[in-house]
Design a protein around this motif. Structure first.
Motif, PDB file in Angstrom:
ATOM      1  N   SER A  76       0.837  -1.190   0.000  1.00 40.37           N
ATOM      2  CA  SER A  76       0.000   0.000   0.000  1.00 40.37           C
ATOM      3  C   SER A  76       0.877   1.247   0.000  1.00 40.37           C
ATOM      4  CB  SER A  76      -0.916   0.016   1.227  1.00 40.37           C
ATOM      5  OG  SER A  76      -1.656   1.215   1.298  1.00 40.37           O
ATOM      6  N   GLU A  77       0.782   2.017  -1.079  1.00 42.88           N
ATOM      7  CA  GLU A  77       1.508   3.274  -1.203  1.00 42.88           C
ATOM      8  C   GLU A  77       2.997   3.113  -0.933  1.00 42.88           C
ATOM      9  OE1 GLU A  77      -0.430   6.093   1.306  1.00 42.88           O
ATOM     10  OE2 GLU A  77      -2.266   6.136   0.091  1.00 42.88           O
ATOM     11  N   GLY A  78       3.563   2.072  -1.495  1.00 42.74           N
ATOM     12  CA  GLY A  78       5.009   1.884  -1.452  1.00 42.74           C
ATOM     13  C   GLY A  78       5.559   1.213  -0.222  1.00 42.74           C
ATOM     14  N   SER A  79       4.707   0.735   0.685  1.00 43.15           N
ATOM     15  CA  SER A  79       5.189   0.003   1.850  1.00 43.15           C
ATOM     16  C   SER A  79       4.231  -1.133   2.163  1.00 43.15           C
ATOM     17  CB  SER A  79       5.347   0.925   3.068  1.00 43.15           C
ATOM     18  OG  SER A  79       4.107   1.510   3.412  1.00 43.15           O
TER      19      SER A  79
END
Length: 394
Positions: A307-310
């Motif tokens: 989610s959103e790069g993590s």
């Protein structure tokens, strides 16, 4: 050489726990790798020898203050012999294969006798190694050499003595785990392999591994230890690969190179506890059978998402015991469920697998009585983003 007198005698056990390399041979206590200085002002290592007084398998107070030594005559840091302990220098056979070079006398004051072998050994070692430490700071007789188990006289599953429990003085607590005869781990993917890593270091008699899969390269990045390129090329089964690793440390690991299904689920019937670390259509059958067999088990699950790069997600540990099973159907997902459980998405990360396994093993140890269990939870979840651990189904 039996470790039994060392394990049963508080003074010898203390020496071993502190790292001294001990051996009992022909009625003598040998303390190996004791640093000393020779006449050339070189730091050497020798063996301190003392007659051993036993009442059965337990030491009693030493009956003299004399010690013998295998090696050159110990000297001060300037190369001059240590006069304060000098008694006799002559090569002498004490008994059989115990041959010494020197005899020392360091009488404790005011009684003239040592209270136990810990006091006697540490007194002589302090004298000998003190001069060596002047030349080589930090040199010590506490080498922590591996202690091999004597399979003929000691009841242990390990190939070397569990000095961690004795050193921490929790042997009586650890013995609760030795009462467990048979554990099974079903599934040796990321989490199951870490369960094995933790359980293998306990004195349970047998650990049975069930997995029909092959150990491939991607498995190496979420498994304990480090697989070599040659091991990966050989493409062993997971069960055989992990059995061979942990067989270096202990006996009683049995590899079943097959998935658990209708044709072999009865092989779990005589287990004392089961770790379920798998997904797939067989899980529902296995759970139903374990309930029918009356076997306690722990089921693990892990749902990780991007989610959103993590990464975020939830880890799950669900315990089922003969006295508490009503919650299982609402907590464990099965492959034929209409809505797949959020805890069982297939992103695997080694540290999360290890944590999931640790939580599962801790719960098992609570059920056995190794750890305190104040909440008696049968379902717990760990949420990554908020670092939250919740207990439910008490």
């Amino acid at each position: 050489m039996s470790q039994r007198p060392i394990s049963l005698s508080p003074d010898l056990k203390r020496l071993r726990d502190e790292g001294y390399d001990l051996e009992i041979r022909s009625g003598y206590l040998l303390v190996k790798d004791v640093p000393y200085v020779n006449s050339n002002k070189e730091v050497k290592r020798g063996t301190l020898v003392s007659k051993l007084m036993l009442a059965g398998d337990v030491t009693v107070r030493p009956d003299d203050h004399v010690a013998h030594f295998m090696g050159e005559h110990p000297c001060r840091e300037d190369g001059k012999e240590i006069d304060q302990i000098k008694n006799e220098s002559a090569r002498r056979e004490l008994v059989g294969d115990v041959v010494v070079d020197h005899r020392f006398s360091a009488k404790p004051q005011p009684s003239g006798f040592y209270e136990d072998y810990y006091a006697k050994v540490t007194k002589y070692v302090t004298i000998l190694s003190g001069y060596a430490q002047v030349i080589e700071p930090g040199v010590t007789a506490k080498t922590f050499r591996p202690v091999i188990a004597d399979e003929d006289t000691e009841e242990t599953v390990f190939k070397y003595i569990d000095t961690a429990s004795s050193r921490a003085e929790i042997t009586s607590v650890t013995e609760k785990l030795a009462l467990v005869k048979k554990i099974a781990i079903v599934g040796l993917g990321g989490t199951g392999a870490y369960v094995l890593d933790l359980v293998s270091k306990t004195p349970v008699k047998e650990i049975h591994l069930f997995d029909g899969d092959t150990f491939f390269q991607h498995n190496a990045f979420r498994a304990p230890g480090a697989a070599s390129i040659d091991e990966l090329k050989a493409q062993p089964s997971k069960a055989a690969y992990f059995r061979d690793i942990y067989a270096k440390m202990r006996n009683g690991i049995v590899a079943h190179e097959a998935y658990v299904g209708a044709e072999n689920v009865d092989e779990l019937q005589d287990a004392n506890f089961i770790f379920l670390c798998l997904e797939g259509p067989a899980k529902k059958l296995i759970v139903e059978k374990l309930e029918a067999f009356g076997i306690p088990f722990v089921d693990v699950g892990m749902g990780v998402y991007l989610s959103e790069g993590s990464l975020g997600g939830i880890l799950r540990v669900t315990a089922s015991t003969p006295t508490h099973r009503d919650h299982v159907r609402s907590r464990i997902s099965f492959s034929d469920d209409a809505d797949r459980n959020e805890y069982d998405v297939n992103i695997q990360i080694a540290d999360l697998n290890a944590l999931n396994a640790a939580l599962a093993v801790i719960k098992w140890k609570k059920l056995v009585g190794f750890y305190q269990d104040l909440d008696h939870e049968h379902h717990s979840t760990y949420t990554i983003g908020g670092n939250i651990l919740l207990n439910e189904d008490r």
